[in-house]
Write a protein that holds these residues in place. Structure first.
Motif, mmCIF file in Angstrom:
data_model
loop_
_atom_site.group_PDB
_atom_site.id
_atom_site.type_symbol
_atom_site.label_atom_id
_atom_site.label_comp_id
_atom_site.label_asym_id
_atom_site.label_seq_id
_atom_site.Cartn_x
_atom_site.Cartn_y
_atom_site.Cartn_z
ATOM 1 N N TYR A 198 13.353 26.610 -23.520
ATOM 2 C CA TYR A 198 14.160 27.721 -23.278
ATOM 3 C C TYR A 198 13.917 28.171 -21.998
ATOM 4 O O TYR A 198 12.735 28.660 -21.809
ATOM 5 C CB TYR A 198 14.251 28.819 -24.374
ATOM 6 N N HIS A 199 14.616 28.555 -21.162
ATOM 7 C CA HIS A 199 14.649 28.970 -19.669
ATOM 8 C C HIS A 199 14.471 30.500 -19.747
ATOM 9 O O HIS A 199 15.147 31.204 -20.336
ATOM 10 C CB HIS A 199 15.495 28.585 -18.742
ATOM 11 N N LEU A 200 13.192 31.108 -19.212
ATOM 12 C CA LEU A 200 12.948 32.594 -19.277
ATOM 13 C C LEU A 200 13.325 33.247 -18.050
ATOM 14 O O LEU A 200 13.093 34.503 -18.047
ATOM 15 C CB LEU A 200 11.494 32.747 -19.852
ATOM 16 N N THR A 201 14.116 32.728 -17.283
ATOM 17 C CA THR A 201 14.789 33.282 -16.112
ATOM 18 C C THR A 201 16.051 33.681 -16.445
ATOM 19 O O THR A 201 16.691 33.447 -17.284
ATOM 20 C CB THR A 201 14.768 32.371 -14.796
ATOM 21 N N GLY A 202 16.611 34.614 -15.755
ATOM 22 C CA GLY A 202 17.841 35.036 -15.934
ATOM 23 C C GLY A 202 17.889 36.358 -17.023
ATOM 24 O O GLY A 202 16.904 36.756 -17.274
ATOM 25 N N SER A 203 19.188 36.550 -17.410
ATOM 26 C CA SER A 203 19.489 37.438 -18.506
ATOM 27 C C SER A 203 19.210 36.838 -19.880
ATOM 28 O O SER A 203 19.728 35.789 -20.133
ATOM 29 C CB SER A 203 20.829 38.035 -18.342
ATOM 30 N N HIS A 204 18.694 37.560 -20.844
ATOM 31 C CA HIS A 204 18.603 37.300 -22.103
ATOM 32 C C HIS A 204 19.093 38.579 -23.130
ATOM 33 O O HIS A 204 18.883 39.728 -22.880
ATOM 34 C CB HIS A 204 17.221 37.088 -22.537
ATOM 35 N N LEU A 205 19.886 38.144 -24.347
ATOM 36 C CA LEU A 205 20.192 38.910 -25.253
ATOM 37 C C LEU A 205 19.533 38.727 -26.622
ATOM 38 O O LEU A 205 19.804 37.411 -27.069
ATOM 39 C CB LEU A 205 21.732 38.884 -25.495
ATOM 40 N N ALA A 206 18.760 39.560 -27.085
ATOM 41 C CA ALA A 206 18.310 39.386 -28.416
ATOM 42 C C ALA A 206 18.906 39.564 -29.373
ATOM 43 O O ALA A 206 19.860 40.464 -29.463
ATOM 44 C CB ALA A 206 16.941 39.776 -28.472
ATOM 45 N N ALA A 207 19.089 39.034 -30.543
ATOM 46 C CA ALA A 207 19.523 39.237 -31.654
ATOM 47 C C ALA A 207 18.740 38.640 -32.843
ATOM 48 O O ALA A 207 17.974 38.117 -33.012
ATOM 49 C CB ALA A 207 21.127 38.680 -31.748
ATOM 50 N N ILE A 208 18.786 39.715 -34.014
ATOM 51 C CA ILE A 208 18.344 39.478 -35.202
ATOM 52 C C ILE A 208 19.201 39.368 -36.359
ATOM 53 O O ILE A 208 20.149 40.100 -36.586
ATOM 54 C CB ILE A 208 17.290 40.583 -35.620
ATOM 55 N N VAL A 209 19.378 38.240 -37.116
ATOM 56 C CA VAL A 209 20.012 37.852 -38.261
ATOM 57 C C VAL A 209 19.288 37.980 -39.391
ATOM 58 O O VAL A 209 18.150 37.313 -39.724
ATOM 59 C CB VAL A 209 21.033 36.703 -37.870
ATOM 60 N N TRP A 210 19.688 38.851 -40.434
ATOM 61 C CA TRP A 210 18.886 38.918 -41.757
ATOM 62 C C TRP A 210 19.749 38.999 -42.745
ATOM 63 O O TRP A 210 20.969 39.666 -42.702
ATOM 64 C CB TRP A 210 17.644 39.910 -41.447
ATOM 65 N N GLY A 211 19.217 39.337 -44.049
ATOM 66 C CA GLY A 211 19.795 39.805 -45.337
ATOM 67 C C GLY A 211 19.172 39.591 -46.564
ATOM 68 O O GLY A 211 17.893 39.079 -46.293
ATOM 69 N N SER A 212 19.528 40.268 -47.632
ATOM 70 C CA SER A 212 18.881 40.049 -48.871
ATOM 71 C C SER A 212 19.657 38.837 -49.738
ATOM 72 O O SER A 212 20.771 39.065 -49.835
ATOM 73 C CB SER A 212 18.878 41.397 -49.456
ATOM 74 N N ASP A 213 18.560 38.171 -50.437
ATOM 75 C CA ASP A 213 19.486 37.019 -51.141
ATOM 76 C C ASP A 213 20.293 36.018 -50.188
ATOM 77 O O ASP A 213 21.298 36.014 -50.863
ATOM 78 C CB ASP A 213 19.845 37.607 -52.490
ATOM 79 N N VAL A 214 19.851 35.859 -49.125
ATOM 80 C CA VAL A 214 20.935 34.849 -48.302
ATOM 81 C C VAL A 214 20.183 33.407 -48.152
ATOM 82 O O VAL A 214 18.826 33.319 -48.351
ATOM 83 C CB VAL A 214 20.786 35.605 -47.023
ATOM 84 N N THR A 215 20.982 32.511 -47.916
ATOM 85 C CA THR A 215 20.676 31.192 -47.700
ATOM 86 C C THR A 215 20.527 30.888 -46.476
ATOM 87 O O THR A 215 20.900 31.695 -45.475
ATOM 88 C CB THR A 215 21.627 30.242 -48.319
ATOM 89 N N GLY A 216 19.706 29.875 -46.160
ATOM 90 C CA GLY A 216 19.645 29.454 -44.711
ATOM 91 C C GLY A 216 21.035 28.962 -44.051
ATOM 92 O O GLY A 216 21.008 29.328 -42.828
ATOM 93 N N ASP A 217 21.807 28.642 -44.823
ATOM 94 C CA ASP A 217 22.853 28.373 -44.419
ATOM 95 C C ASP A 217 23.960 29.341 -44.036
ATOM 96 O O ASP A 217 24.564 29.471 -42.742
ATOM 97 C CB ASP A 217 24.207 27.411 -45.363
ATOM 98 N N GLN A 218 23.653 30.449 -44.651
ATOM 99 C CA GLN A 218 24.466 31.802 -44.307
ATOM 100 C C GLN A 218 23.875 32.442 -43.227
ATOM 101 O O GLN A 218 24.614 32.764 -42.252
ATOM 102 C CB GLN A 218 24.266 32.601 -45.455
ATOM 103 N N LEU A 219 22.244 32.199 -42.809
ATOM 104 C CA LEU A 219 21.956 32.641 -41.610
ATOM 105 C C LEU A 219 22.545 31.935 -40.467
ATOM 106 O O LEU A 219 22.739 32.368 -39.403
ATOM 107 C CB LEU A 219 20.410 32.572 -41.782
ATOM 108 N N GLU A 220 22.394 30.524 -40.704
ATOM 109 C CA GLU A 220 22.996 29.781 -39.611
ATOM 110 C C GLU A 220 24.465 29.998 -39.197
ATOM 111 O O GLU A 220 24.703 30.096 -38.084
ATOM 112 C CB GLU A 220 22.894 28.082 -40.112
ATOM 113 N N GLN A 221 25.272 30.293 -40.122
ATOM 114 C CA GLN A 221 26.676 30.674 -39.903
ATOM 115 C C GLN A 221 26.822 31.916 -39.191
ATOM 116 O O GLN A 221 27.555 32.020 -38.298
ATOM 117 C CB GLN A 221 27.373 30.636 -41.295
ATOM 118 N N ALA A 222 25.873 32.802 -39.650
ATOM 119 C CA ALA A 222 26.040 34.247 -38.877
ATOM 120 C C ALA A 222 25.582 33.793 -37.279
ATOM 121 O O ALA A 222 26.029 34.615 -36.438
ATOM 122 C CB ALA A 222 25.308 35.171 -39.603
ATOM 123 N N ALA A 223 24.422 33.163 -37.185
ATOM 124 C CA ALA A 223 24.179 33.005 -35.913
ATOM 125 C C ALA A 223 25.101 32.113 -34.938
ATOM 126 O O ALA A 223 25.411 32.654 -33.711
ATOM 127 C CB ALA A 223 22.908 31.875 -35.926
#
Length: 408
Positions: A198-223
């Motif tokens: 991943y290139h570290l130059t330029g602009s970056h926006l960070a996001a955190i996706v999380w939940g309780s009792d969630v599946t990996g597929d649900q996290l991926e869908q949210a991402a």
């Protein structure tokens, strides 16, 4: 298992069984105390840093309590086997994914101390026979402490195995690199880019996706929803725990949280926290720290909102560090308005945000100006002091209220 475990007398067994039945259905105040032990852990504990880890620690402590109680209903006073329940092992795997070692398991001893105090209360309520009480407390004290020791020993081996598995892939290297950047350690840009892809130059926006009792597929869908809203196909993804994902997007404009709210309606258990777009290596770190502050705030307040951005939530994140005092501030500042129709809250909040321009409020809320004026007059009636006396405090209290979850 050792074979020198003491066998309790029949009367002691009965007290232990009855006590375990009570412990298996703990009242709310027990759980509050158990969870507060996690929440107020020392600064070296990971639980205060990440709501997902904190939730995992709470579940693990509750799992230990229920495992011990269930075992003592079946075989009162017998040595209890180590707890390797799915809830506990998931918490342990999350710790390993975050590069934490066996010292992180000390947080379970906080739960052990709370459980022992409550267990003594139960026992004193079940018998007044000093001899039986002495026998019960002596045996169960050894039982509880041995059970936690055995569980930590067993889980430590699971952690070592999990760490060996992770070290065979790229996750460990990427996690180490990201951790160094987030800690502000001197990191070679070229080396970090090579490890992360991943290139570290330029602009970056960070996001955190999380939940309780969630599946990996649900996290991926949210991402993917975050990517679509940010209009970029590229991202750096790190699985922080089994229930949370860290993202960085090479964009200079954050997506609207309203758009994310709509998209997340199909994933009600998932939450998204956003930082602000920041430049270069330091921006990579700062944007994530902002997203983490929003995540902690959303978890603290138990908000029903599914998405939050640092731009909108910065003030609330600062004001809600102490939830109890924040609630007092809202109650003192808003008075009866705090319990009024949320439409009034929205109208007054929008009025203050729009520099007290009723015409603009009417346009924003798609309503008639006269309706806005009537609502504002009603707000002034409900406030303990006229709005003009302290509009800044009223605005802050309304923003706090808009993020807060339902009160019991």
């Amino acid at each position: 298992m050792k074979d020198d475990w003491e066998t309790p007398s029949p009367r002691a067994r009965e007290v232990i069984r009855k006590g375990a039945e009570q412990a298996l259905d703990p009242p709310a105040e027990w759980l509050d105390e158990l969870f507060d032990a996690v929440r107020h852990a020392s600064g070296t504990s990971p639980a205060h840093v990440d709501p997902v880890l904190e939730d995992g620690a709470r579940r693990a402590n509750l799992s230990n309590l229920l495992h011990w109680a269930a075992a003592n209903i079946q075989r009162p006073g017998a040595r209890v086997s180590a707890n390797l329940s799915p809830e506990l092992l998931e918490s342990v795997r999350d710790m390993v994914r975050r590069d934490l070692d066996e010292k992180a398991l000390d947080i379970w001893r906080l739960g052990q101390n709370v459980a022992w105090r409550r267990w003594m209360e139960i026992c004193f309520g079940l018998t007044s026979d000093a001899g039986v009480l002495h026998e019960v407390l002596a045996l169960t004290s050894r039982s509880i402490y041995t059970f936690i020791d055995d569980t930590i020993d067993a889980v430590s081996e699971v952690m070592r195995q999990e760490r060996r598995e992770l070290s065979r892939g790229t996750h460990s290297e990427r996690l180490t690199t990201v951790s160094l950047i987030l800690e502000g350690a001197p990191v070679s840009r070229s080396s970090a880019e090579s490890r992360l892809g991943y290139h570290l130059t330029g602009s970056h926006l960070a996001a955190i996706v999380w939940g309780s009792d969630v599946t990996g597929d649900q996290l991926e869908q949210a991402a993917e929803l975050v990517l679509a809203a940010a209009r970029t196909p590229r991202r750096l993804t790190l699985l922080a725990t089994g229930s949370s994902m860290w993202l960085w997007l090479p964009v200079s404009t954050a997506p609207r949280t309203e758009d994310l709210e709509a998209g997340l309606a199909a994933l009600p258990a998932v939450r998204v926290a956003l930082g602000r777009p920041r430049a270069d290596l330091d921006g990579f770190r700062q944007s994530h720290l902002e997203a983490a502050a929003v995540q902690r705030m959303m978890a603290r307040l138990g908000t029903s909102r599914r998405a939050g951005g640092y731009t909108d939530a910065q003030l609330v994140a600062l004001l809600s560090q102490d939830v109890g005092r924040a609630d007092e501030f809202v109650a003192d500042t808003l008075g009866d308005l705090a319990r009024a129709d949320p439409v009034l809250h929205l109208t007054l909040r929008t009025y203050l945000d729009q520099q007290c321009n009723a015409a603009r409020v009417a346009e924003r809320l798609y309503t008639h100006r006269n309706t806005v004026v009537r609502r504002l007059a009603r707000c002034d009636e409900l406030l303990p002091r006229p709005l003009a006396h302290d509009p800044v405090s009223v605005g802050a209290a309304l923003h706090l209220l808009s993020w807060s979850g339902p009160k019991e």
